[in-house]
Design an enzyme around this catalytic site. Structure first.
Site, PDB file in Angstrom:
ATOM      1  N   PHE A 195      -1.850   7.226  -4.044  1.00 16.24           N
ATOM      2  CA  PHE A 195      -1.080   6.049  -3.937  1.00 16.24           C
ATOM      3  C   PHE A 195      -0.626   5.014  -2.642  1.00 16.24           C
ATOM      4  O   PHE A 195      -0.146   5.736  -1.593  1.00 16.24           O
ATOM      5  CB  PHE A 195       1.028   6.197  -4.059  1.00 16.24           C
ATOM      6  CG  PHE A 195       1.633   5.640  -4.065  1.00 16.24           C
ATOM      7  CD1 PHE A 195       2.082   4.956  -5.184  1.00 16.24           C
ATOM      8  CD2 PHE A 195       2.066   5.030  -2.952  1.00 16.24           C
ATOM      9  CE1 PHE A 195       3.352   3.781  -5.273  1.00 16.24           C
ATOM     10  CE2 PHE A 195       3.460   4.390  -2.602  1.00 16.24           C
ATOM     11  CZ  PHE A 195       3.783   3.088  -3.399  1.00 16.24           C
TER      12      PHE A 195
ATOM     13  N   ASP B 248      -4.330   6.542   5.469  1.00 18.41           N
ATOM     14  CA  ASP B 248      -2.922   5.955   4.946  1.00 18.41           C
ATOM     15  C   ASP B 248      -2.221   7.360   5.933  1.00 18.41           C
ATOM     16  O   ASP B 248      -1.578   8.491   4.682  1.00 18.41           O
ATOM     17  CB  ASP B 248      -2.757   5.500   3.483  1.00 18.41           C
ATOM     18  CG  ASP B 248      -2.050   5.228   3.461  1.00 18.41           C
ATOM     19  OD1 ASP B 248      -1.103   5.569   4.607  1.00 18.41           O
ATOM     20  OD2 ASP B 248      -1.337   4.405   2.402  1.00 18.41           O
TER      21      ASP B 248
ATOM     22  N   LYS C   4       7.150   3.091   7.075  1.00 19.24           N
ATOM     23  CA  LYS C   4       7.939   4.298   6.200  1.00 19.24           C
ATOM     24  C   LYS C   4       8.671   4.211   8.062  1.00 19.24           C
ATOM     25  O   LYS C   4       9.770   3.982   8.897  1.00 19.24           O
ATOM     26  CB  LYS C   4       7.298   5.219   5.744  1.00 19.24           C
ATOM     27  CG  LYS C   4       7.254   4.727   4.731  1.00 19.24           C
ATOM     28  CD  LYS C   4       7.465   5.814   3.151  1.00 19.24           C
ATOM     29  CE  LYS C   4       6.959   4.941   2.313  1.00 19.24           C
ATOM     30  NZ  LYS C   4       5.874   5.403   1.061  1.00 19.24           N
TER      31      LYS C   4
END
Ligand SMILES: *Cc1c(COP(=O)(O)O)cnc(C)c1O
Length: 406
Positions: free
Chosen positions: A149, A234, A263
């Site tokens: 993802f 990531d 985030k």
């Protein structure tokens, strides 16, 4: 006297109905309408308090409405918010310096969302492939993992292996190869002279907190070095303390060539992401080749600086390691034999139910009734990823709620 009672819709019901009427239906949230947050807790419009077991997918690692981040944001919002990169601002330089010093990076590229950081890394890797590695024009290949993802933009969903993510959105950009996650031999077999990068999550969060076999990331690092391939980690979800280290790569003692953070870089206040790199990779970008109107704006930079500062100064990373270990231990003891697996690292934990156990959504609904907000990933897995400020006692309480509900 009649018993007829006209049920008045609650405040929550009215918000939910209005959302359904006017909003695109691309999410299926729990029907809890939140209005306030502080630290690890949030309150709904009917005044009920919940412990936040998701922390906005790890974007609120520092806890809701952290007073020091709030102060930095309000102060900067009254001073200067946006210049675009056509001019300079006095928050970008200290942001670069503090972020690079903290993460041991040489260069940083500020963007806004996580997906933009991923896209930027893909672009810059291709550029590096042509300019430095000498790959022939338009031949660059990037290797990614099954069940990844990395966000929701077209290039990214084009190399997803989840039909719900990519289905109906083609045609997709070429130049990506997919290998199984955790399989170093498959990675090696997929590398060709045109391979410019390998993009991977240190732990696959959305896939259900999937931790690769020991040694996998070290082998991937060695393969990338040997074949002159950029290793892109990531860390948008695993980074910034979530796993009990600043970056998850530290668990494996490796360093990526490009590291993506997002985030929690904005402390839950403001979207900001970054590509971190050694000089060789990000150094290939020349003026005009990449950009973002809001990327590196002074408000984002001030918020990110405060978000990093409190993360480190208030011991949130060590807290994630300690409280995470305690929570894992308690969960294993409390429900270990009633579920398929409890796994995790730091405060990135998943409880995987037996396939016949009735589904994770029902468990999340029941937890919500008990004042704990969690979200299922896929049908049988519940992620537990509260803000990194929770105490040991709160962790014990979380394990207790799972015990009661299961
Ligand atoms: C959330 C996430 C992204 C995408 O971030 P957005 O800000 O939602 O675009 C990318 N990679 C990982 C690992 C994530 O968890």
């Amino acid at each position: 006297m009649t018993d007829l009672v006209l049920e008045r819709p609650s405040a929550a019901d009215r918000f939910i109905a209005t959302e359904a009427e006017y909003g695109a239906r691309n999410y299926k949230p729990l029907d809890v309408v939140l209005t306030r947050g502080q630290g690890a807790y949030v309150w709904d419009v009917d005044g009920r308090r919940y412990l936040d077991g998701l922390a906005a997918y790890s974007a609120v690692n520092q806890g809701h409405c952290h007073p020091k981040i709030l102060e930095a944001m309000v102060a900067q919002a009254g001073r200067l918010t946006l210049t675009s990169r056509a001019f300079r601002n006095d928050q970008l330089a200290p942001f670069y310096e503090e972020l690079c010093t903290l993460t041991g990076s040489h260069l940083a590229l500020p963007m806004n969302s996580g997906a933009e950081a991923v896209e930027s890394a893909l672009k810059v890797s291709r550029k590096w492939g042509y300019d430095v590695k000498g790959v022939a024009a338009d031949q660059a290949e990037i290797i990614v993992c099954a069940d990844n993802f990395h966000g929701r933009t077209l290039a990214i969903v084009g190399f997803s292996t989840d039909p719900g993510t990519y289905g109906g959105f083609g045609p997709f950009a070429p130049g990506f190869r997919i290998v199984p996650y955790g399989d170093a031999a498959a990675l090696e077999a997929a590398i060709t002279p045109n391979t410019v990068a390998f993009l991977v999550e240190p732990i696959q969060g959305e896939a259900g907190v999937v931790i690769p076999p020991d040694g996998y990331l070290q082998k991937a690092r060695a393969l990338c070095t040997r074949h002159n391939v950029i290793l892109i980690l990531d860390e948008i979800q695993t980074g910034l303390g979530r796993t009990g280290k600043l970056l998850a790569e530290e668990h494996d003692g490796i360093e990526a060539d490009l590291t993506l953070v997002g985030k929690a870089l904005g402390g839950g206040f403001y979207p900001i992401s970054a590509v971190l790199s050694n000089k060789a990779v990000l150094g290939v970008l020349k003026p005009g080749e990449h950009g973002s109107t809001f990327g590196g704006n002074p408000l984002a930079c001030a918020v990110a600086r405060a978000s990093l500062k409190v993360l480190v100064e208030e011991g949130m990373i060590d807290n994630a390691a300690e409280v995470g270990a305690r929570l894992m231990g308690n969960l294993q003891a409390a429900v270990g034999d009633r579920v398929k697996q409890v796994r995790g690292r730091g405060l990135m934990i998943a409880v995987e139910l037996h396939p016949d156990a009735g589904g994770a959504r029902a468990v999340c609904e029941a937890l919500r009734e008990r004042g704990l907000l969690c979200k299922e990933t896929h049908d049988h897995t519940i992620r537990i990823a509260p803000p990194l400020v929770i105490t040991g006692t709160e962790a014990d309480w979380i394990a207790d709620q799972f015990d009661q509900v299961l």
